[in-house]
Scaffold this active site. Structure first.
Site, PDB file in Angstrom:
ATOM      1  N   LYS A 286      34.322  49.281  32.545  1.00  0.00           N
ATOM      2  CA  LYS A 286      34.787  49.601  33.902  1.00  0.00           C
ATOM      3  C   LYS A 286      34.490  51.068  34.222  1.00  0.00           C
ATOM      4  O   LYS A 286      34.423  51.890  33.311  1.00  0.00           O
ATOM      5  CB  LYS A 286      36.313  49.405  33.988  1.00  0.00           C
ATOM      6  N   ARG A 360      40.102  35.145  32.001  1.00  0.00           N
ATOM      7  CA  ARG A 360      39.872  33.690  32.000  1.00  0.00           C
ATOM      8  C   ARG A 360      39.518  33.182  30.605  1.00  0.00           C
ATOM      9  O   ARG A 360      39.801  32.042  30.270  1.00  0.00           O
ATOM     10  CB  ARG A 360      38.790  33.344  33.031  1.00  0.00           C
TER      11      ARG A 360
HETATM   12  N1  BES Z   1      42.086  42.826  34.899  1.00  0.00           N
HETATM   13  C1  BES Z   1      40.984  42.727  35.781  1.00  0.00           C
HETATM   14  C2  BES Z   1      41.403  42.402  37.218  1.00  0.00           C
HETATM   15  C3  BES Z   1      42.225  43.427  37.930  1.00  0.00           C
HETATM   16  C4  BES Z   1      41.629  44.348  38.747  1.00  0.00           C
HETATM   17  C5  BES Z   1      43.595  43.408  37.834  1.00  0.00           C
HETATM   18  C6  BES Z   1      42.400  45.266  39.428  1.00  0.00           C
HETATM   19  C7  BES Z   1      44.374  44.328  38.524  1.00  0.00           C
HETATM   20  C8  BES Z   1      43.780  45.250  39.320  1.00  0.00           C
HETATM   21  C9  BES Z   1      40.062  41.615  35.318  1.00  0.00           C
HETATM   22  O1  BES Z   1      39.983  41.422  33.945  1.00  0.00           O
HETATM   23  C10 BES Z   1      38.686  41.959  35.769  1.00  0.00           C
HETATM   24  O2  BES Z   1      38.149  42.912  35.294  1.00  0.00           O
HETATM   25  N2  BES Z   1      38.168  41.149  36.674  1.00  0.00           N
HETATM   26  C11 BES Z   1      36.864  41.338  37.186  1.00  0.00           C
HETATM   27  C12 BES Z   1      36.174  39.993  37.196  1.00  0.00           C
HETATM   28  C13 BES Z   1      34.721  40.054  37.512  1.00  0.00           C
HETATM   29  C14 BES Z   1      33.982  40.747  36.430  1.00  0.00           C
HETATM   30  C15 BES Z   1      34.232  38.646  37.696  1.00  0.00           C
HETATM   31  C16 BES Z   1      36.993  41.884  38.599  1.00  0.00           C
HETATM   32  O3  BES Z   1      37.884  41.473  39.338  1.00  0.00           O
HETATM   33  O4  BES Z   1      36.199  42.764  38.943  1.00  0.00           O
HETATM   34 MN    MN Z   2      38.523  42.672  33.034  1.00  0.00          MN
END
Ligand code: BES
Ligand code: MN
Ligand code: ZN
Length: 523
Positions: A286, A360
């Site tokens: 990230k 997931r």
């Molecule tokens: N934990 C994150 C989602 C999230 C983002 C929770 C902001 C709370 C606040 C999750 O694991 C994630 O990184 N999701 C990605 C999925 C994508 C790569 C398909 C996302 O939402 O960008």
């Molecule tokens: Mn994630």
């Protein structure tokens, strides 16, 4: 009854009982150094809510002071000093009388008023606060407990908040006692989830999380906490879960919690909570801004644990089984790489196109384990799953994806009562299609770009609910499954009343209310 007043009357003139209009004080004034009381603010007229417990003389003094200070809008707070035998009295506007008629509105107005009053008094050296319970004892207790949340154990002693004792202020305290206690439990359960989520990742690793939860639930009746380790997960063939855990030196854990509040022949209701104690994104790292927020990526796990605490404290007559997969998502030379393929516990192969879509992957095995092993009556999973959910609904509603109209209406009702509400989102085979377009595996963990990201994640999960066949187009309502994406409601940007800046612990109270709804319907 005020003894001071009796003392001042000569014995000859002392009446057998003192009529309400002659009392000059707040009921039991000597018990409190501060009070929170509610007042209705209609056009020109202000009136107090707890009239039964306040003498007419004291009411008059309070109302005069309020009128002199432009006290009008719902949520307005004024602190008065040395009235009716009490040092500090925070009066909170409940809005117009008669406007808060429904149960949900009454609860919310009590919750907010009590929280706003406590916050006004908090920094003013109060120790024993009585809170007006005339609108709703349950709501007032929730607000009081939630408003006092502070995560300051890592700060120096001087900057820590002093503990205050809060009790119901009422003529008929006995009547509202149970209601008050249930409100305290609801509030404490959410505070517990807040505490777990706010704890920094280094102090809330999978191991520490499971120890903390085992400790919190220890001693509560009808609860069993089983902490499974990595080898156990390997034997279960939870390779999807383990693929995420792999990149970290912190060992994963898999929590299995049983609460047996009903007879054995009643099928349990399932809860599954995403427990990523820190989500760096893994190899699909990230960006660094706001990454610290990802210590809260175990919000699903925290709210499930908080709800179980509340449900068992209340000893609700229902059976619950919960599974909580716990791990860190980290990059390392041992980490899962984009393009790697893993086989989940249910035999389906998954191409990991993005290691940041890890929630997931861990839920896949936790959902399958729970749904295949315990034949639950219903299954609800909670996860801070997608940024797309936050984009869609922000932090007002949590999104619910479900194949069951019945489960939706029970969740919806619960969310309305707690003011921690849900919005129904779509489950559709169209979203599943994009998750099945891997060249090499049954499933891909990444949808098509950002569009509809919350819905494609939900469709992915449906592949792991035993007994549910997405090929049938989600028209079959059994088994009843709901996925709640809580990414948007994970944190609160500012403090207002019982909403406190930081990790929210939502929707813990809605889960407890949902469990209470099941039990009232079964009887
Ligand atoms: N934990 C994150 C989602 C999230 C983002 C929770 C902001 C709370 C606040 C999750 O694991 C994630 O990184 N999701 C990605 C999925 C994508 C790569 C398909 C996302 O939402 O960008
Ligand atoms: Mn994630
Ligand atoms: Zn995540």
């Amino acid at each position: 009854m005020s003894r001071i007043l009796l003392g001042r009357l000569s014995a000859a003139r002392r009446p057998a009982t003192i009529p309400t209009f002659q009392r000059r004080f707040f009921h039991n004034a000597e018990k409190y150094d501060a009070l929170v009381i509610g007042a209705y603010t209609n056009a020109e007229e202000i009136s107090l809510s707890a009239t039964q417990s306040i003498s007419s003389g004291t009411q008059k003094v309070v109302l005069e002071q309020l009128a002199a200070s432009a006290f009008k809008k719902q949520g307005d707070v004024r602190t008065l000093y040395n009235v009716g035998g009490v040092k500090q009295v925070a009066v909170v506007s409940l809005g117009k009388k008669g406007e808060t008629t429904g149960e949900a509105e009454r609860l919310e107005s009590a919750r907010m008023a009590s929280a706003l009053g406590i916050q006004a008094l908090r920094k003013q050296g109060v120790k024993n606060v009585g809170v007006d319970v005339s609108v709703s004892a349950h709501g007032a207790a929730e607000g009081a407990v939630l408003a006092q949340f502070a995560f300051d154990k890592l700060k120096n002693e001087k900057s820590r908040a002093d503990a205050i004792q809060v009790t119901p202020f009422s003529e008929s305290a006995e009547e509202s006692k149970l209601d008050w206690e249930s409100g305290q439990i609801y509030g404490a359960s959410q505070n517990l989830a807040r505490m777990l989520m706010t704890s920094p990742g280094n102090l809330m690793t999978p191991k520490l999380f499971s120890e903390e939860v085992a400790y919190l639930l220890a001693g509560l009746e009808n609860v069993e906490v089983i902490v499974h380790d990595e080898e156990w997960a390997q034997r279960q063939k939870m390779n999807s879960f383990l693929a995420v855990a792999k990149g970290s030196d912190e060992a994963p854990r898999f929590l299995e919690i049983h609460y047996r509040g009903a007879t054995e022949d009643q099928a349990p209701h399932g809860f599954v909570g995403k427990g990523v104690t820190f989500d760096s994104g893994g190899i699909s790292l990230k960006p660094s801004n706001n990454m610290a927020l990802m210590k809260g990526d175990m919000g699903g796990a925290a709210t499930v644990a908080g709800a179980l605490y509340g449900i068992s404290k209340l000893q609700l007559p229902v059976n619950i089984v919960a599974t909580i997969p716990l791990c860190e998502n980290m990059p390392s030379s041992k980490a899962t790489k984009p393009g790697d393929v893993v086989r989940a516990m249910n035999g389906k192969s998954i191409e990991v196109m993005d290691t940041d879509a890890e929630g997931r992957l861990i839920l896949a095995d936790a959902l399958y384990y729970l749904s295949s092993k315990f034949s639950p009556e219903s299954i609800i999973d909670l996860a801070t799953l997608t940024g797309a959910m936050d984009v869609a609904l922000g932090n007002v509603y949590a999104g619910v994806f479900t194949n069951s109209d019945g489960l939706w209406s029970r969740l919806n009702e619960a969310g309305i009562l707690t003011s921690d509400p849900f919005w129904r989102m779509p489950l559709h085979e169209g979203y599943l299609k994009e998750m099945k377009e891997s060249d090499v595996a049954d499933l891909n963990n990444l949808g098509k770009g950002r569009s509809g990201g919350a819905a494609s994640a939900a469709a992915f999960l449906s592949e792991f609910v035993a007994g549910l066949d997405p090929e049938e187009g989600y028209k079959v309502q059994h088994p009843a499954w709901a996925h709640i994406d809580i990414a948007g409601v994970m944190d609160s940007a500012s403090t207002h009343g019982y909403h406190i800046k930081g990790m929210s612990g939502r929707p813990t109270r809605s889960l407890i209310e949902y469990a209470r709804g099941i039990t009232t319907k079964q009887q």
